[in-house]
Write an enzyme that holds these catalytic residues in place. Structure first.
Site, short mmCIF file in Angstrom:
data_model
loop_
_atom_site.label_atom_id
_atom_site.label_comp_id
_atom_site.label_asym_id
_atom_site.label_seq_id
_atom_site.Cartn_x
_atom_site.Cartn_y
_atom_site.Cartn_z
CG ASP A 180 -11.30 15.88 -14.38
OD1 ASP A 180 -10.68 15.28 -15.27
OD2 ASP A 180 -12.27 15.39 -13.78
CE1 TYR A 229 -17.90 11.05 -14.79
CE2 TYR A 229 -17.24 11.20 -12.51
CZ TYR A 229 -17.67 10.46 -13.58
OH TYR A 229 -17.87 9.12 -13.42
NE ARG A 235 -2.77 0.49 3.44
CZ ARG A 235 -2.04 0.66 4.56
NH1 ARG A 235 -1.30 1.74 4.69
NH2 ARG A 235 -2.06 -0.24 5.50
CE LYS A 289 -14.18 7.59 -17.32
NZ LYS A 289 -14.48 8.84 -16.62
#
Ligand SMILES: *Cc1c(COP(=O)(O)O)cnc(C)c1O
Length: 380
Positions: free
Chosen positions: A173, A101, A48, A198
């Site tokens: 973004d 978004y 992690r 994306k």
């Protein structure tokens, strides 16, 4: 080195002491052995906190945005959440572009609001509105450009200048443009963010997110919070994103070529009322797009006369998959009011201009002839 070269080679340095793999291996180990009880031997302790495959991807991602640092997250929204947790406190305020978004709006309105963080939404096409919304407690200006689904733009350089003067960070973004067509950090933004789901991964087979930035202190804060909340990208997804990113330049050129062909075709069709694509000279912000972006990317939307017409058209497409999401090699088509933006209240959709006749396209990398023929037939 140029973008295409960095996308292929960055983060893929062969480890000659071991095997000389040309491709970064997938390090699945959750923990790493050490020889000295007091310190990790090869720099890694627990997956992690740090993982060699994720680190390699982060070097590639940083390079794509021309940034010093990058972090890879389990989703775009995990990246957004970690940014907010690391950089905002109770009482802080965000100024955000109103055409955002949907998931970002949900995070702001339904989650961050519970922790005393408030947001003002403004039409950031108008710089004066951004300046007018700034308050003494504004810590962050949140932009998306081009926006989803109306492909509106805002002037990153001008807005980042306003934010900096007021001591606020500018977050862009950059998912719709991809780092291939737009470099927000070079335009003065502090942080670039992507849903790697994306364009960067580009094959619709991994959910992930990332942020890129230059400030070492902010990077340290983000790294600390990413480890503290556990919002990391898995080793296997890190491999997939790195593999996808190698062809980003090739894909983006083709996405753009197809989007432009589709936009021109639709603009000339008698059943289409309007086409929203920054690459068309009819787009109201075409000049800004040319100045701020090096290309217009692969997303566009267009208006049919109503819901009935949109539904009939969408039931007839064959090559385009009727699906949410975007940025993959396959062309996707969707109806924002019934699909991606269904959670946005109708009054708000009206205000923004998202009509029931609006259809959004993510142009894939198929042959343009097949895409145009499919649209032509479905519009008949
Ligand atoms: C998809 C998307 C996000 C959210 O990313 P996830 O990977 O789905 O969490 C954020 N911003 C934009 C512009 C997006 O398209």
């Amino acid at each position: 080195m140029r973008f295409d070269t960095r996308a292929v080679h960055e983060g893929e340095e062969p480890d000659f002491a071991k095997s000389g793999d040309v491709v970064m291996p997938i390090h699945l180990s959750s923990t790493f052995a050490r020889k000295d009880v007091a310190k990790p031997t090869a720099g890694y302790e627990y997956s992690r906190t740090g993982n060699p495959t994720r680190d390699a991807l982060e070097r590639k991602l940083a390079s794509l945005e021309g940034a010093k640092h990058a972090l890879a997250f389990s989703s775009g929204l995990a990246a957004e959440t970690t940014l907010a947790l690391a950089l905002l406190n109770k009482g802080d305020h965000i100024v955000a572009f109103d055409d955002l978004y949907g998931g970002t709006r949900r995070l702001f309105d339904k989650v961050l609001s519970r922790f005393g963080i408030s947001v003002s939404y403004v039409d950031a096409r108008d710089i004066a509105r951004v300046a007018g919304a700034m308050r003494p407690e504004t810590r962050m200006v949140w932009l998306e450009t081009p926006t989803n689904p109306l492909l509106r733009l805002c002037d990153i350089r001008a807005i980042a200048g306003i934010a900096r003067k007021r001591g606020a960070l500018t977050v862009v973004d950059n998912t719709f443009a991809s780092p291939f067509f737009q470099q927000p950090l070079a335009l003065g933004a502090d942080i670039a963010l992507h849903s790697t789901t994306k364009y960067i991964n580009g094959h619709s087979d991994s959910v992930g997110g990332c942020v890129m930035l230059n400030d070492a202190r902010v990077h340290e804060k983000l790294r600390f919070h990413q480890n503290a909340v556990g919002a990391i990208l898995s080793p296997f997804d890190s491999f997939l994103v790195a593999r996808g990113a190698k062809t980003l330049a090739l894909r983006m050129r083709k996405h753009e070529e197809n989007a432009l062909a589709i936009a021109r075709f639709l603009e000339g069709h008698r059943k289409v009322r309007a086409v929203h694509y920054p690459g068309l000279s009819s787009h109201p912000q075409h000049a800004l797009a040319k100045r701020q972006m090096s290309g217009f990317s692969g997303m566009l939307s267009f208006e049919l006369s109503g819901l009935k017409e949109a539904k009939a058209f969408l039931s007839k497409v064959r090559v385009f998959a009727l699906a949410e999401s975007l940025g993959g090699v396959e062309s996707l088509i969707e109806h924002p009011a019934l699909m991606t933006h269904a959670s946005v209240p109708e009054s708000e959709r009206k205000k923004l201009g998202i009509s029931v006749g609006l259809v959004r396209i993510s142009a894939g990398i198929e042959h343009a002839d097949d895409l145009l023929a499919d649209l032509e037939r479905a519009l008949r």
